[in-house]
Write a protein that holds these residues in place. Sequence first.
Motif, short mmCIF file in Angstrom:
data_model
loop_
_atom_site.label_atom_id
_atom_site.label_comp_id
_atom_site.label_asym_id
_atom_site.label_seq_id
_atom_site.Cartn_x
_atom_site.Cartn_y
_atom_site.Cartn_z
N LEU A 134 0.86 -1.18 0.00
CA LEU A 134 0.00 0.00 0.00
C LEU A 134 0.90 1.24 0.00
CD1 LEU A 134 -2.61 -1.16 2.66
CD2 LEU A 134 -2.80 -1.30 0.17
N ILE A 135 1.04 1.84 -1.14
CA ILE A 135 1.95 2.96 -1.29
C ILE A 135 1.44 4.18 -0.53
CG2 ILE A 135 3.15 4.45 -2.94
CD1 ILE A 135 3.83 1.44 -3.08
N GLY A 136 2.27 4.70 0.36
CA GLY A 136 1.93 5.91 1.11
C GLY A 136 1.17 5.67 2.38
N SER A 137 0.87 4.41 2.71
CA SER A 137 0.09 4.11 3.92
C SER A 137 1.00 3.67 5.06
CB SER A 137 -0.93 3.01 3.65
OG SER A 137 -2.01 3.50 2.89
N GLY A 138 0.54 3.98 6.27
CA GLY A 138 1.24 3.56 7.47
C GLY A 138 0.58 2.34 8.09
N HIS A 139 0.65 2.25 9.43
CA HIS A 139 0.18 1.05 10.11
C HIS A 139 -1.34 0.92 10.11
CE1 HIS A 139 0.43 -2.39 12.67
NE2 HIS A 139 -0.30 -1.82 13.61
N ILE A 140 -2.04 2.04 9.96
CA ILE A 140 -3.51 2.00 9.96
C ILE A 140 -3.99 2.54 8.61
CG2 ILE A 140 -5.60 2.67 11.21
CD1 ILE A 140 -3.87 3.24 13.63
N PRO A 141 -3.96 1.71 7.56
CA PRO A 141 -4.28 2.20 6.22
C PRO A 141 -5.72 2.65 6.07
CG PRO A 141 -4.06 -0.19 6.23
CD PRO A 141 -3.58 0.29 7.57
N MET A 142 -6.61 2.20 6.98
CA MET A 142 -8.01 2.69 6.91
C MET A 142 -8.06 4.19 7.12
SD MET A 142 -7.56 -0.18 9.01
CE MET A 142 -8.37 0.03 10.59
N ALA A 143 -7.08 4.74 7.84
CA ALA A 143 -7.01 6.18 8.06
C ALA A 143 -6.31 6.89 6.90
CB ALA A 143 -6.30 6.48 9.38
N ASP A 144 -5.29 6.24 6.32
CA ASP A 144 -4.50 6.87 5.27
C ASP A 144 -5.14 6.77 3.89
OD1 ASP A 144 -2.33 7.78 6.86
OD2 ASP A 144 -1.52 5.74 6.92
N ASP A 145 -5.72 5.60 3.59
CA ASP A 145 -6.24 5.38 2.24
C ASP A 145 -7.43 4.41 2.30
OD1 ASP A 145 -6.66 5.19 -0.46
OD2 ASP A 145 -4.65 4.48 -0.97
N PRO A 146 -8.55 4.85 2.88
CA PRO A 146 -9.68 3.93 3.07
C PRO A 146 -10.26 3.41 1.77
CG PRO A 146 -10.32 6.19 3.56
CD PRO A 146 -8.84 6.19 3.42
N LEU A 147 -10.20 4.18 0.69
CA LEU A 147 -10.78 3.72 -0.57
C LEU A 147 -10.01 2.53 -1.13
CD1 LEU A 147 -11.68 7.12 -2.29
CD2 LEU A 147 -12.97 5.76 -0.64
N THR A 148 -8.67 2.61 -1.07
CA THR A 148 -7.86 1.49 -1.54
C THR A 148 -8.06 0.27 -0.65
OG1 THR A 148 -6.22 2.95 -2.53
CG2 THR A 148 -5.50 0.72 -2.02
N VAL A 149 -8.15 0.49 0.65
CA VAL A 149 -8.41 -0.61 1.58
C VAL A 149 -9.72 -1.32 1.20
CG1 VAL A 149 -9.06 -1.15 3.97
CG2 VAL A 149 -7.07 0.29 3.50
N ALA A 150 -10.76 -0.54 0.96
CA ALA A 150 -12.05 -1.12 0.60
C ALA A 150 -11.96 -1.92 -0.70
CB ALA A 150 -13.10 -0.03 0.47
N GLU A 151 -11.21 -1.41 -1.67
CA GLU A 151 -11.10 -2.11 -2.94
C GLU A 151 -10.35 -3.43 -2.81
OE1 GLU A 151 -12.71 -1.52 -5.79
OE2 GLU A 151 -13.69 -0.12 -4.41
N HIS A 152 -9.33 -3.49 -1.96
CA HIS A 152 -8.62 -4.76 -1.76
C HIS A 152 -9.50 -5.78 -1.03
CE1 HIS A 152 -4.85 -3.80 -3.57
NE2 HIS A 152 -4.66 -2.73 -2.81
N ILE A 153 -10.31 -5.30 -0.09
CA ILE A 153 -11.25 -6.21 0.57
C ILE A 153 -12.25 -6.73 -0.45
CG2 ILE A 153 -13.11 -6.38 2.28
CD1 ILE A 153 -11.58 -4.26 3.94
N ARG A 154 -12.78 -5.84 -1.27
CA ARG A 154 -13.77 -6.25 -2.27
C ARG A 154 -13.16 -7.25 -3.25
NH1 ARG A 154 -15.42 -1.68 -3.56
NH2 ARG A 154 -17.51 -1.65 -2.64
N TRP A 155 -11.91 -7.05 -3.65
CA TRP A 155 -11.25 -7.96 -4.59
C TRP A 155 -11.19 -9.37 -4.01
CZ3 TRP A 155 -7.55 -11.55 -5.14
CH2 TRP A 155 -7.10 -11.85 -6.43
N THR A 156 -10.78 -9.49 -2.75
CA THR A 156 -10.66 -10.81 -2.14
C THR A 156 -12.03 -11.45 -1.97
OG1 THR A 156 -8.87 -9.78 -0.84
CG2 THR A 156 -9.43 -12.05 -0.32
N CYS A 157 -13.00 -10.66 -1.54
CA CYS A 157 -14.36 -11.19 -1.39
C CYS A 157 -14.90 -11.70 -2.72
CB CYS A 157 -15.29 -10.11 -0.84
SG CYS A 157 -14.97 -9.60 0.86
N ARG A 158 -14.69 -10.96 -3.78
CA ARG A 158 -15.20 -11.36 -5.08
C ARG A 158 -14.51 -12.63 -5.58
NH1 ARG A 158 -15.88 -5.47 -8.16
NH2 ARG A 158 -17.92 -4.97 -7.25
#
Length: 281
Positions: free
Chosen positions: A237-261
Amino acid sequence: MDPTRIAFERRGHGRPLVLLHGLGDRRQSWKVVMTRLVRDYEVICVDLPGFGSTPAPGTDEPYDILTLTEDVRALCELHGWERPHLAGNSLGGSIALELGTQGVAGSVTVFSPAGFSDNLARWGMRTVGVAANLATRMPTQVKERLANTAPARAAARIALRGDPSSPESKATRFSVQGLEPGAPYVRMVPRIAEYDFAARPIPCPVTIAWGDRDRTLLPSSAVHAHERVPNARMVSLIGSGHIPMADDPLTVAEHIRWTCRAADLGHRRGTAGGRVGRLRS
């Protein structure tokens, strides 16, 4: 722990997706991510025992990653969330992976999970544990003043955020609420420092993501994670720290969606061909 005492927020419709926060955090850390996923899934954000609105086990009761894993499993069984998708950050990531090895997850997506650190990082976590114990002896007012000093706030931004200089990071600070004798945070830190995720098969799609600016659990830990979970899709996750939900929540959501799909697609193919009956929704 009695699973009826575990607090959670549930929104959306579809296959259950359970989100698990990190050490010292609470379910609200997933707020923005949750809003991106509720159209496709029934999203459940959990307060792990000892954090948010969920009470901790008694000081004479076991309290570690494995007991929390059993607590989350019991919660899912209580509410009939069969083979839910799981996603977690840090401590929550380790719980999600442990549940994955038990075969109870439909998919697993984790962000900087604990359990893959080298000796130097473990030494750092042990040092944090010692410091936390020392802080329990200080008056609350003193701890509050120290946490609000410029050096302490800068340290919090560096430890927790990908870009410490960003405007969004300015409000970041270390919480002192969990620094009391016997508090969940103080009890759990040494458990995490000693915890190792043992290499075991995870029979579902897995994504392991690491912020390239994670200064709490270093990105080099991803190498160990890939060795122990070789079927995982590894993501930086480029540019994210230990809590990526705070740094880049949209990318986090997309990676979750990818795995779920990926899991949902495997389930549909398995149902059609009778080959993957273990992936049920």
